[in-house]
Design a protein around this motif. Structure first.
Motif, PDB file in Angstrom:
ATOM      1  N   THR A 101       0.705  -1.201   0.030  1.00  8.92           N
ATOM      2  CA  THR A 101       0.180   0.060  -0.014  1.00  8.92           C
ATOM      3  C   THR A 101       1.153   1.121   0.074  1.00  8.92           C
ATOM      4  O   THR A 101       0.607   2.272  -0.796  1.00  8.92           O
ATOM      5  CB  THR A 101      -0.753   0.010   1.335  1.00  8.92           C
ATOM      6  OG1 THR A 101      -1.549  -1.180   1.225  1.00  8.92           O
ATOM      7  CG2 THR A 101      -2.092   1.189   1.292  1.00  8.92           C
ATOM      8  N   ARG A 102       1.793   1.199   0.954  1.00  7.29           N
ATOM      9  CA  ARG A 102       2.688   2.523   0.908  1.00  7.29           C
ATOM     10  C   ARG A 102       3.715   2.625  -0.238  1.00  7.29           C
ATOM     11  O   ARG A 102       3.584   3.743  -0.915  1.00  7.29           O
ATOM     12  CB  ARG A 102       3.783   2.129   1.950  1.00  7.29           C
ATOM     13  CG  ARG A 102       5.018   3.306   2.211  1.00  7.29           C
ATOM     14  CD  ARG A 102       5.858   2.948   3.360  1.00  7.29           C
ATOM     15  NE  ARG A 102       6.162   1.473   3.246  1.00  7.29           N
ATOM     16  CZ  ARG A 102       7.585   1.222   2.851  1.00  7.29           C
ATOM     17  NH1 ARG A 102       8.145   2.213   2.270  1.00  7.29           N
ATOM     18  NH2 ARG A 102       7.864   0.049   2.828  1.00  7.29           N
ATOM     19  N   ARG A 104       2.749   1.557  -3.466  1.00  3.75           N
ATOM     20  CA  ARG A 104       1.827   1.756  -4.546  1.00  3.75           C
ATOM     21  C   ARG A 104       1.522   3.217  -4.543  1.00  3.75           C
ATOM     22  O   ARG A 104       1.230   3.904  -5.618  1.00  3.75           O
ATOM     23  CB  ARG A 104       0.874   0.691  -4.534  1.00  3.75           C
ATOM     24  CG  ARG A 104      -0.240   0.857  -5.910  1.00  3.75           C
ATOM     25  CD  ARG A 104      -1.011  -0.356  -6.056  1.00  3.75           C
ATOM     26  NE  ARG A 104      -1.993   0.017  -7.103  1.00  3.75           N
ATOM     27  CZ  ARG A 104      -2.112  -0.754  -8.217  1.00  3.75           C
ATOM     28  NH1 ARG A 104      -1.562  -1.914  -8.286  1.00  3.75           N
ATOM     29  NH2 ARG A 104      -3.030  -0.500  -9.016  1.00  3.75           N
ATOM     30  N   SER A 105       1.165   3.695  -3.255  1.00  2.00           N
ATOM     31  CA  SER A 105       0.740   5.136  -3.200  1.00  2.00           C
ATOM     32  C   SER A 105       1.565   6.067  -3.840  1.00  2.00           C
ATOM     33  O   SER A 105       1.120   7.256  -4.095  1.00  2.00           O
ATOM     34  CB  SER A 105       0.246   5.317  -1.717  1.00  2.00           C
ATOM     35  OG  SER A 105       1.368   5.455  -0.781  1.00  2.00           O
ATOM     36  N   LEU A 106       2.702   5.846  -3.684  1.00  2.00           N
ATOM     37  CA  LEU A 106       3.793   6.889  -4.251  1.00  2.00           C
ATOM     38  C   LEU A 106       3.958   6.839  -5.797  1.00  2.00           C
ATOM     39  O   LEU A 106       4.316   8.009  -6.127  1.00  2.00           O
ATOM     40  CB  LEU A 106       5.126   6.439  -3.793  1.00  2.00           C
ATOM     41  CG  LEU A 106       5.473   6.603  -2.025  1.00  2.00           C
ATOM     42  CD1 LEU A 106       6.593   5.593  -1.899  1.00  2.00           C
ATOM     43  CD2 LEU A 106       5.180   7.860  -1.569  1.00  2.00           C
ATOM     44  N   VAL A 108       1.149   5.844  -8.056  1.00  2.00           N
ATOM     45  CA  VAL A 108      -0.271   5.773  -8.558  1.00  2.00           C
ATOM     46  C   VAL A 108      -0.657   7.130  -9.197  1.00  2.00           C
ATOM     47  O   VAL A 108      -1.381   6.983 -10.289  1.00  2.00           O
ATOM     48  CB  VAL A 108      -1.187   5.423  -7.395  1.00  2.00           C
ATOM     49  CG1 VAL A 108      -1.627   6.207  -6.392  1.00  2.00           C
ATOM     50  CG2 VAL A 108      -2.515   4.731  -8.299  1.00  2.00           C
ATOM     51  N   LYS A 109      -0.145   8.112  -8.571  1.00  2.00           N
ATOM     52  CA  LYS A 109      -0.573   9.577  -9.330  1.00  2.00           C
ATOM     53  C   LYS A 109      -0.099   9.623 -10.652  1.00  2.00           C
ATOM     54  O   LYS A 109      -0.756  10.405 -11.642  1.00  2.00           O
ATOM     55  CB  LYS A 109       0.159  10.571  -8.345  1.00  2.00           C
ATOM     56  CG  LYS A 109      -0.768  10.764  -7.083  1.00  2.00           C
ATOM     57  CD  LYS A 109      -0.157  11.978  -6.287  1.00  2.00           C
ATOM     58  CE  LYS A 109      -0.962  11.830  -4.881  1.00  2.00           C
ATOM     59  NZ  LYS A 109      -0.611  12.772  -3.821  1.00  2.00           N
ATOM     60  N   THR A 112      -2.631   7.865 -13.337  1.00  2.00           N
ATOM     61  CA  THR A 112      -4.047   8.295 -13.404  1.00  2.00           C
ATOM     62  C   THR A 112      -4.722   8.310 -14.630  1.00  2.00           C
ATOM     63  O   THR A 112      -4.079   8.423 -15.716  1.00  2.00           O
ATOM     64  CB  THR A 112      -4.735   9.726 -12.567  1.00  2.00           C
ATOM     65  OG1 THR A 112      -3.871  10.832 -13.211  1.00  2.00           O
ATOM     66  CG2 THR A 112      -4.191   9.753 -11.078  1.00  2.00           C
ATOM     67  N   LYS A 232       9.208   7.249   3.793  1.00  2.00           N
ATOM     68  CA  LYS A 232       8.121   6.575   2.914  1.00  2.00           C
ATOM     69  C   LYS A 232       8.684   5.550   2.055  1.00  2.00           C
ATOM     70  O   LYS A 232       8.280   4.353   1.924  1.00  2.00           O
ATOM     71  CB  LYS A 232       7.303   7.498   2.185  1.00  2.00           C
ATOM     72  CG  LYS A 232       6.481   8.503   2.897  1.00  2.00           C
ATOM     73  CD  LYS A 232       5.424   9.140   1.976  1.00  2.00           C
ATOM     74  CE  LYS A 232       4.348  10.056   2.606  1.00  2.00           C
ATOM     75  NZ  LYS A 232       3.548  10.449   1.639  1.00  2.00           N
TER      76      LYS A 232
END
Length: 410
Positions: A101-102, A104-106, A108-109, A112, A232
């Motif tokens: 989760t950590r 991928r969140s970095l 994913v933007k 989009t 992170k």
């Protein structure tokens, strides 16, 4: 585990690196689906071949990655000292929450829907430039000269790789596919993979320093700024996941374009239909993904005892191999001749990009790249013919299914 292996050693149903399987895995898949849909292979892993079980495993939180433990069970405790396995252990693709989760969140933007749609003009520009450079020759290798250059250029754009560094990437070899295969690597293959991993690490470390000094509007700069803003991600995670993004950002798209063009030319009626009605290209890409998926398999591990998966009980800690290519031709989901290419097939929705929390980040980018590449090629070179459509040369890998070459002339 020993009992599992002994029970499976005489069973020839699943041998994914045999030349016959590489050439055409789909008859083998049909036998698996009809005779043993949750099959125990010779390496002690369970293999799902139907859409129902495969889709369940991809989505169900009782199945995870547990990458390090899987490799130790396969190779022994010292395997994680090898650079390639140590690097892969940091891939978000191989992580479970919360690390997945950590990580991928970095990133994913950068993928989009809006940002990917905004790339269409640049993708079209690269395709046009590629064709302009070779169209006068009258012949080309559709893999090396066309399909390979587009996604490599686009992922270099996204990562901020300088223009004068890119020719090395355009000429790089494509030997990484064996890393994901369910058959253990040989010592020579591990040695070769280690060398490639260390070269990539050296290059990206130098690029990180460049981007720290001269930030850009690119994904590497964004990740470096996230690294500096807190804890992170570690430097090892940063290097490993940039390497992953580069490989994943072009490898599967090359295969999607190549496999799709081969399928079209093996189905002349579908080729003629797409030429006469170019608006079918979006649905055609979904059908290419279903018909001959770039990614044939993905793996999971049971995080608890599974009492019933297709009639089999699977204990905690066992590997489950999900045959995406087989699920995509399951007649229970695709009752209208699943072994035939049909670019008008409704509601295709293949499992080619995986599912659940590991659904491919770059799925929409790959679709758009393939859409623009194939549509432009058919429009600019309507007389193009494949030189060897009946006996093409496939790469000797299973998970990543693609062609060594695809010579064509016009």
């Amino acid at each position: 585990m020993t009992e599992h292996v002994q029970a499976a050693t005489t069973d020839p149903l699943f041998n994914p690196l045999s030349p016959d399987f590489i050439r055409d895995p789909y008859p083998h898949y049909e036998r698996l689906r009809s005779t043993d849909p949750v099959h125990l292979n010779v390496h002690g892993a369970f293999v799902t071949s139907r859409h129902a079980e495969t889709g369940l495993v991809l989505r169900d939180k009782r199945f995870g990655k547990d990458y390090v433990e899987r490799q130790i069970r396969r190779y022994g405790t010292k395997i994680m000292e090898e650079p390639v396995f140590r690097s892969m252990s940091h891939w978000m693709l191989q992580q479970d929450p919360p690390d997945h989760t950590r990580l991928r969140s970095l990133v994913v933007k950068a993928f989009t829907a809006r940002r990917v749609e905004d790339m269409r003009p640049r993708i079209q520009e690269v395709v046009d430039q590629t064709l302009a450079a070779i169209i006068g020759q009258g012949h080309m290798d559709l893999i090396e000269d066309f399909a390979f250059r587009l996604p490599v250029t686009i992922i270099c754009d996204m990562l901020g790789i300088p223009e004068d560094h890119r020719e090395v990437f355009h000429k790089s070899s494509r030997y990484g596919g064996r890393l994901l295969d369910p058959v253990p690597l040989t010592l020579d293959e591990i040695k070769q993979a280690n060398a490639g991993t260390m070269m990539a690490q050296m290059y990206f470390q130098q690029l990180f320093e460049l981007r720290r000094r001269t930030p850009g509007d690119d994904l590497i700069t964004q990740l470096l700024q996230a690294e500096e803003a807190g804890s992170k991600l570690t430097n090892e995670e940063l290097t490993a996941n940039i390497t992953l993004l580069f490989g994943a950002g072009h490898e599967t798209t090359v295969n999607l374009i190549g496999n799709g063009l081969l399928a079209l030319h093996r189905h002349p009626d579908q080729l003629a239909l797409l030429k006469s009605d170019p608006s079918l290209i979006t649905n055609a890409i979904e059908e290419f993904l279903r018909y001959d998926s770039s990614v044939q398999m993905t793996g999971r591990v049971t995080l608890e005892d599974i009492e019933d998966l297709g009639g089999k009980r699977i204990p905690k800690g066992e590997s489950v191999l999900c045959l995406l290519g087989s699920a995509n031709r399951d007649p229970a989901v695709y009752p209208d001749r699943p072994d035939r290419l049909d670019i008008t097939r409704p509601n295709v929705r293949p499992l080619s990009f995986g599912g659940g929390i590991h659904f491919c980040l770059g799925a929409q980018l790959a679709r758009i790249e393939a859409e623009i590449a194939i549509a432009t090629l058919l429009r600019r070179l309507p007389e193009l013919k494949l030189d060897n459509a009946e006996s093409p040369q496939w790469r000797p890998t299973f998970v990543l299914r693609g062609l060594k070459e695809l010579p064509a002339s016009w």
